[in-house]
Write a protein that holds these residues in place. Structure first.
Motif, PDB file in Angstrom:
ATOM      1  N   VAL A 158      37.125  32.968  11.714  1.00 47.55           N
ATOM      2  CA  VAL A 158      36.991  33.897  10.589  1.00 47.55           C
ATOM      3  C   VAL A 158      35.659  33.557   9.933  1.00 47.55           C
ATOM      4  O   VAL A 158      35.400  32.402   9.596  1.00 47.55           O
ATOM      5  CB  VAL A 158      38.158  33.722   9.584  1.00 47.55           C
ATOM      6  CG1 VAL A 158      37.945  34.606   8.363  1.00 47.55           C
ATOM      7  CG2 VAL A 158      39.492  34.020  10.261  1.00 47.55           C
ATOM      8  N   ARG A 159      34.803  34.592   9.763  1.00 50.12           N
ATOM      9  CA  ARG A 159      33.451  34.340   9.251  1.00 50.12           C
ATOM     10  C   ARG A 159      33.379  34.715   7.773  1.00 50.12           C
ATOM     11  O   ARG A 159      33.544  35.885   7.418  1.00 50.12           O
ATOM     12  CB  ARG A 159      32.439  35.116  10.089  1.00 50.12           C
ATOM     13  CG  ARG A 159      32.376  34.582  11.533  1.00 50.12           C
ATOM     14  CD  ARG A 159      31.935  35.603  12.503  1.00 50.12           C
ATOM     15  NE  ARG A 159      32.692  36.843  12.347  1.00 50.12           N
ATOM     16  CZ  ARG A 159      32.481  37.932  13.074  1.00 50.12           C
ATOM     17  NH1 ARG A 159      31.569  37.940  13.998  1.00 50.12           N
ATOM     18  NH2 ARG A 159      33.193  39.021  12.869  1.00 50.12           N
ATOM     19  N   LEU A 160      33.172  33.693   6.970  1.00 48.07           N
ATOM     20  CA  LEU A 160      33.148  33.873   5.520  1.00 48.07           C
ATOM     21  C   LEU A 160      31.724  33.670   5.021  1.00 48.07           C
ATOM     22  O   LEU A 160      30.955  32.922   5.635  1.00 48.07           O
ATOM     23  CB  LEU A 160      34.066  32.843   4.859  1.00 48.07           C
ATOM     24  CG  LEU A 160      35.510  32.844   5.360  1.00 48.07           C
ATOM     25  CD1 LEU A 160      36.261  31.632   4.818  1.00 48.07           C
ATOM     26  CD2 LEU A 160      36.215  34.132   4.932  1.00 48.07           C
ATOM     27  N   LEU A 161      31.396  34.316   3.920  1.00 50.95           N
ATOM     28  CA  LEU A 161      30.092  34.065   3.298  1.00 50.95           C
ATOM     29  C   LEU A 161      30.324  33.688   1.845  1.00 50.95           C
ATOM     30  O   LEU A 161      31.157  34.299   1.168  1.00 50.95           O
ATOM     31  CB  LEU A 161      29.199  35.303   3.405  1.00 50.95           C
ATOM     32  CG  LEU A 161      27.767  35.138   2.873  1.00 50.95           C
ATOM     33  CD1 LEU A 161      26.764  35.919   3.749  1.00 50.95           C
ATOM     34  CD2 LEU A 161      27.629  35.613   1.427  1.00 50.95           C
ATOM     35  N   THR A 162      29.614  32.665   1.384  1.00 47.87           N
ATOM     36  CA  THR A 162      29.735  32.285  -0.029  1.00 47.87           C
ATOM     37  C   THR A 162      28.356  32.055  -0.630  1.00 47.87           C
ATOM     38  O   THR A 162      27.382  31.784   0.079  1.00 47.87           O
ATOM     39  CB  THR A 162      30.656  31.059  -0.221  1.00 47.87           C
ATOM     40  OG1 THR A 162      30.971  30.926  -1.618  1.00 47.87           O
ATOM     41  CG2 THR A 162      30.015  29.768   0.275  1.00 47.87           C
ATOM     42  N   HIS A 163      28.309  32.169  -1.947  1.00 47.67           N
ATOM     43  CA  HIS A 163      27.046  32.051  -2.679  1.00 47.67           C
ATOM     44  C   HIS A 163      27.202  30.953  -3.726  1.00 47.67           C
ATOM     45  O   HIS A 163      28.260  30.815  -4.330  1.00 47.67           O
ATOM     46  CB  HIS A 163      26.753  33.393  -3.361  1.00 47.67           C
ATOM     47  CG  HIS A 163      25.390  33.484  -3.971  1.00 47.67           C
ATOM     48  ND1 HIS A 163      24.237  33.567  -3.216  1.00 47.67           N
ATOM     49  CD2 HIS A 163      24.988  33.510  -5.264  1.00 47.67           C
ATOM     50  CE1 HIS A 163      23.188  33.649  -4.015  1.00 47.67           C
ATOM     51  NE2 HIS A 163      23.614  33.613  -5.275  1.00 47.67           N
ATOM     52  N   CYS A 164      26.152  30.182  -3.935  1.00 50.20           N
ATOM     53  CA  CYS A 164      26.164  29.097  -4.928  1.00 50.20           C
ATOM     54  C   CYS A 164      27.129  27.995  -4.484  1.00 50.20           C
ATOM     55  O   CYS A 164      27.487  27.889  -3.308  1.00 50.20           O
ATOM     56  CB  CYS A 164      26.517  29.614  -6.326  1.00 50.20           C
ATOM     57  SG  CYS A 164      26.150  28.425  -7.652  1.00 50.20           S
ATOM     58  N   ASN A 165      27.528  27.164  -5.409  1.00 56.54           N
ATOM     59  CA  ASN A 165      28.569  26.176  -5.131  1.00 56.54           C
ATOM     60  C   ASN A 165      29.725  26.441  -6.076  1.00 56.54           C
ATOM     61  O   ASN A 165      29.632  26.152  -7.276  1.00 56.54           O
ATOM     62  CB  ASN A 165      28.059  24.740  -5.295  1.00 56.54           C
ATOM     63  CG  ASN A 165      29.208  23.738  -5.191  1.00 56.54           C
ATOM     64  OD1 ASN A 165      29.731  23.270  -6.193  1.00 56.54           O
ATOM     65  ND2 ASN A 165      29.644  23.443  -3.979  1.00 56.54           N
ATOM     66  N   ALA A 166      30.762  27.062  -5.537  1.00 54.22           N
ATOM     67  CA  ALA A 166      32.022  27.205  -6.272  1.00 54.22           C
ATOM     68  C   ALA A 166      33.017  26.302  -5.566  1.00 54.22           C
ATOM     69  O   ALA A 166      34.152  26.673  -5.276  1.00 54.22           O
ATOM     70  CB  ALA A 166      32.472  28.656  -6.301  1.00 54.22           C
TER      71      ALA A 166
END
Ligand code: MRU
Length: 364
Positions: A158-166
Motif C-alpha cells: 500500500v503506497r502512502l504519502l505523508t508531509h512533514c513529521n506527524a
C-alpha cells in the motif's frame, strides 16, 4: 516507539532531577540528544526554537511548563503570567492554547498549596491521554489501509504519502499520521511510504528516521514530487497531520500540505487527515480567514542544515548573499479537499456535521 531496542516517548519526566526530559529535535536525524528542561526560559526556548515541535507535543510540553511555573510560584498572577508567556511561543498549533486553558482552569480551582503537585499530575495526564488518542487514531486509520490492501496481492505494498513529521516525535508517542502506518506495519501489511522532505526545516527527515527505526519501507522525495507520483498512479492514499482544524473541518498543517491536497483531488487520490480532538478549534469555522499563520525567520529558507562528510552538523547558505526569504510555516486546506478526518473516535467527513456527530460533547 522504539529506537533500536529501547522504547522512547518524545518527552518524559525524570523524578531524580525533578525535570522534564526532551529529545532535541534540531539535531535529528543526525544526532540523538536528550536534554533537561529546567527553567521557564528553557521551556519557552524549547517550543519557540523547535527543540520540541508538532502540535500535540507542543501542548504536552506547555502543560509541563505550567507545572514548572507552579513549583516556583503557585499564585493566580503566576498562572496568568505563565499562560501568556507560553501562549506567545508558537501561534498556529491550537493544542498549545488547549493545554494552557485546561491547566489554568484546573489550577484556579485549587488552593495555592495544592497547585504544584496537581499541575504535574495534570501534565502526566495530558501526556498519557495523547498516547492513547494516537493509538486509537492508528486503529481507525488501519481499517482504511486494510481496505486498500485487500484489493492488492499480499506482497504488493500500500503506497502512502505523508508531509512533514506527524510522527511520534511530534506527539508523545505513536504520532498521528504515522500511527496507522505503524499499526499496519505491525500487522504485516506491506507498505511503501513516500516522505515529503518538507522544506524549509526538512521535518520529512525526522519521519524518515522514525520509519527507518521501525522498519517501515519508505522513500524520501522532494516536496515537488508528490503531484507527479499521484499522476503516475503511485500513491494510494495521502495521510497528513494537522496543527489546527476548524469546526467545519478546514485543516491547517505544515506549509505545502494544501498543494498536496490539490494534487490528490485532481488525481482522485484519497486525502486523509489524522486529527486528535485537542487539535480541533471549535471557536472558528473558516480556516483561511481565521487561523494565524506563523511567519518564521527567513534564514530557514536561505540556509539549510545537514551533516557533512566528517559527521559534523553544519548549516550552509543556498541563496545569493542578501536574498530576502519568505517563510510562512503553515497553510490551510479547505474541507472540500479532505476525504476524511481520522480521529480517536473514528473517521468522519471533514464537515461541521461530521465532527459534531463524533464529538457532540465538545462541539456544543
Ligand atoms: O512546525 P512544526 O514542525 O511544529 O509543524 C508540525 C506539523 O505541521 C505537523 O504536521 C502537525 O503538528 C501535526 S503533528 C501530529
Amino acid at each position: 516507539m522504539k529506537i533500536g531496542n529501547k522504547h522512547y516517548r518524545s518527552l518524559w519526566w525524570d523524578d531524580q532531577q525533578g525535570a522534564l526530559q526532551i529529545i532535541d529535535q534540531r539535531a535529528l536525524p543526525y544526532d540523538f540528544r536528550e536534554q533537561s528542561v529546567a527553567s521557564m526560559q528553557d521551556y519557552v526556548d524549547a517550543i519557540a526554537q523547535m527543540r520540541v515541535r508538532g502540535a500535540p507535543l507542543i501542548g504536552a510540553t506547555a502543560a509541563y511548563a505550567m507545572a514548572y511555573a507552579m513549583s516556583q510560584d503557585p499564585s493566580d498572577a503566576n498562572i496568568q503570567r505563565a499562560w501568556e508567556t507560553l501562549y506567545a511561543t508558537r501561534p498556529t498549533a491550537v493544542n498549545l492554547r488547549w493545554a494552557l486553558d485546561r491547566c489554568k482552569a484546573r489550577l484556579l480551582g485549587l488552593n495555592a498549596a495544592e497547585r504544584a503537585a496537581a499541575a504535574l499530575l495534570l501534565a502526566h495526564e495530558i501526556a498519557d491521554e495523547d498516547v492513547d488518542i494516537n493509538r486509537r487514531i492508528g486503529e481507525h486509520g488501519l481499517q482504511l489501509i486494510e481496505k486498500i490492501a485487500a484489493k492488492k496481492s499480499p506482497d504488493e505494498p500500500v503506497r502512502l504519502l505523508t508531509h512533514c513529521n506527524a510522527g511520534w516525535l511530534a506527539t508523545v508517542d505513536w504520532g498521528t499520521a504515522t500511527s496507522p502506518m505503524y499499526h499496519a506495519h505491525n500487522k504485516g501489511i506491506a507498505l511503501q511510504v513516500w516522505v515529503d522532505e518538507t522544506r524549509p526545516r526538512n521535518q520529512g527527515a525526522l519521519t524518515a528516521w522514525e520509519l527507518g527505526n521501525h522498519g517501515v519501507p519508505h522513500t524520501y522525495i522532494t516536496d515537488n514530487a508528490g503531484g507527479h507520483l499521484m499522476q503516475q498512479g503511485l500513491v494510494d492514499m495521502v495521510i497528513v497531520g494537522t496543527d489546527r482544524t476548524t469546526r467545519r473541518g478546514d485543516v491547517c498543517n505544515k506549509i505545502g500540505t494544501y498543494l498536496k491536497a490539490l494534487a490528490a483531488h485532481d488525481n482522485k487520490v484519497p486525502f486523509y487527515v489524522a486529527l486528535p480532538s485537542p487539535t480541533i478549534d471549535w471557536t472558528i469555522e473558516d480556516g483561511v480567514a481565521d487561523i494565524p499563520i506563523e511567519e518564521r525567520n527567513e534564514r530557514e529558507t536561505t540556509h539549510i542544515q545537514g551533516i557533512d562528510g566528517s559527521g559534523d552538523i553544519n548549516t550552509v547558505q543556498v541563496t545569493p548573499e542578501g536574498t530576502v526569504g519568505g517563510n510562512p510555516a503553515f497553510d490551510v486546506t479547505p474541507n472540500r479537499l479532505v476525504t476524511g478526518l481520522i480521529t480517536e473516535r473514528g473517521v468522519c467527513d471533514a464537515s461541521a456535521d461530521g465532527l459534531a456527530e463524533l464529538f457532540p460533547d465538545l462541539s456544543a
